[in-house]
Design an enzyme around this catalytic site. Structure first.
Site, PDB file in Angstrom:
ATOM      1  N   CYS A 228     -24.831 -39.533   3.865  1.00 20.02           N
ATOM      2  CA  CYS A 228     -25.104 -38.866   5.139  1.00 20.02           C
ATOM      3  C   CYS A 228     -26.596 -38.773   5.472  1.00 20.02           C
ATOM      4  CB  CYS A 228     -24.410 -37.508   5.157  1.00 20.02           C
ATOM      5  SG  CYS A 228     -24.160 -36.895   6.828  1.00 20.02           S
TER       6      CYS A 228
ATOM      7  N   ARG B 213     -20.570 -33.238  17.214  1.00 22.04           N
ATOM      8  CA  ARG B 213     -20.619 -33.654  15.808  1.00 22.04           C
ATOM      9  C   ARG B 213     -19.309 -34.335  15.408  1.00 22.04           C
ATOM     10  NH1 ARG B 213     -24.897 -31.419  13.388  1.00 22.04           N
ATOM     11  NH2 ARG B 213     -24.178 -32.026  11.331  1.00 22.04           N
TER      12      ARG B 213
ATOM     13  N   HIS C  91     -19.136 -37.126   2.373  1.00 19.00           N
ATOM     14  CA  HIS C  91     -19.372 -36.114   1.344  1.00 19.00           C
ATOM     15  C   HIS C  91     -18.052 -35.968   0.590  1.00 19.00           C
ATOM     16  CE1 HIS C  91     -23.144 -34.690   3.145  1.00 19.00           C
ATOM     17  NE2 HIS C  91     -22.548 -34.836   4.306  1.00 19.00           N
TER      18      HIS C  91
HETATM   19  N1  GLN Z   1     -28.605 -34.221   9.840  1.00 20.06           N
HETATM   20  C1  GLN Z   1     -27.741 -35.295   9.861  1.00 20.06           C
HETATM   21  C2  GLN Z   1     -26.716 -35.285  10.972  1.00 20.06           C
HETATM   22  O1  GLN Z   1     -26.214 -34.238  11.368  1.00 20.06           O
HETATM   23  C3  GLN Z   1     -27.108 -35.417   8.487  1.00 20.06           C
HETATM   24  C4  GLN Z   1     -26.056 -34.394   8.167  1.00 20.06           C
HETATM   25  C5  GLN Z   1     -25.513 -34.474   6.775  1.00 20.06           C
HETATM   26  O2  GLN Z   1     -26.152 -34.960   5.836  1.00 20.06           O
HETATM   27  N2  GLN Z   1     -24.332 -33.934   6.590  1.00 20.06           N
HETATM   28  O3  GLN Z   1     -26.427 -36.342  11.469  1.00 20.06           O
END
Ligand code: GLN
Length: 246
Positions: free
Chosen positions: A97, A131, A197
């Site tokens: 990520c 998101r 993750h």
């Molecule tokens: N900050 C990044 C995003 O939101 C990565 C998030 C993460 O590592 N879960 O795209």
């Protein structure tokens, strides 16, 4: 003679460790130990000196926009160039990520802040107000072992790969790189980048072994990982795959 040992470097354990990403390192270590092999783990937090030349696998976890911004100065102070050189050198990298985004050219947040990253791999990431969050699944391309992977994603960034690199896999359920082109993650040389993750490896033993074999192969070309009894891991994997894919 000492046992074959995989040397793992955990880059930025102090900043990049969302959703138990560190569990991937524990998983790799156990799967090596169960086969009579060993892992040696070093950590390279911000402000320290990293020694990528001495390791076989570099692990980078995920982080929020805040942490990604914090580590920019440390990347610029040297680690960015060293990591890029290590990747060109064929080191195996597993990046999750925010750590995955760091390997590309830049990440521009949805409200316009631009983080210039190391540009080791040809892709860029642009934040979106919406998101991509939730359990997801993808199928690795044959060059990355072809297994079906279940994981958990939570990112605002939409990643777009350049022409010279391949995705890690094709999305079966969820968003993946950008929710548009059906691709997930990146595969370039021995780099494995993913939005997953979970941590990703315990529930996906086939991918874990593929990555371990890639890294071990550089140091011990003769060594082939022996199969393990993965009944528990496979049951966990299949339960989530069934939920997501029916
Ligand atoms: N900050 C990044 C995003 O939101 C990565 C998030 C993460 O590592 N879960 O795209």
């Amino acid at each position: 003679m000492s046992k074959p040992t995989l040397r793992i470097c955990y880059l930025y354990p102090d900043l990049l460790n969302l959703y138990g990403d560190r569990g991937n390192i524990l998983c790799m270590r156990r799967r090596l130990e169960w086969r009579g092999l060993a892992a040696e783990i070093t950590e390279a937090p911000a402000g320290s000196k990293a020694n990528f030349a001495d390791c076989d696998l570099i692990f980078i976890g995920g982080g929020q926009d805040f942490e990604q911004e914090v580590l920019l100065s440390d990347l610029k102070a040297g680690k960015g160039g060293e990591l890029k050189a290590a990747i060109q050198d064929g080191k195996t990298v597993l990046a999750i990520c925010g750590g995955y985004q760091m390997l590309g050219a830049y990440y521009q947040t949805w409200d316009g802040l631009r983080c210039d990253f190391i540009g080791a791999v040809d892709f860029y990431t642009v934040g979106s107000k919406e998101r991509m969050i939730g359990n997801f699944a993808f199928e690795c391309l044959p060059e990355s072992g072809g297994s079906t992977v279940v994981g958990f994603e939570n990112h605002s960034g939409k990643t777009y790969l350049g022409p010279g690199v391949s995705p890690l896999g094709r999305v079966l359920a969820g968003g993946g790189n950008n929710g548009e082109d059906g691709f997930e993650g990146v595969r370039y040389r021995n780099v494995f980048g993913t939005y997953s993750h979970g941590p990703i490896l315990p529930k996906n033993p086939q991918l874990c072994d593929f990555i371990l074999q890639t890294a071990l192969g550089e140091r011990y070309p003769e060594l082939t990982l022996q199969p393990l009894d993965d009944a528990a891991e496979t049951a966990a994997h299949d339960a989530m795959a069934k939920r997501l894919l029916g």
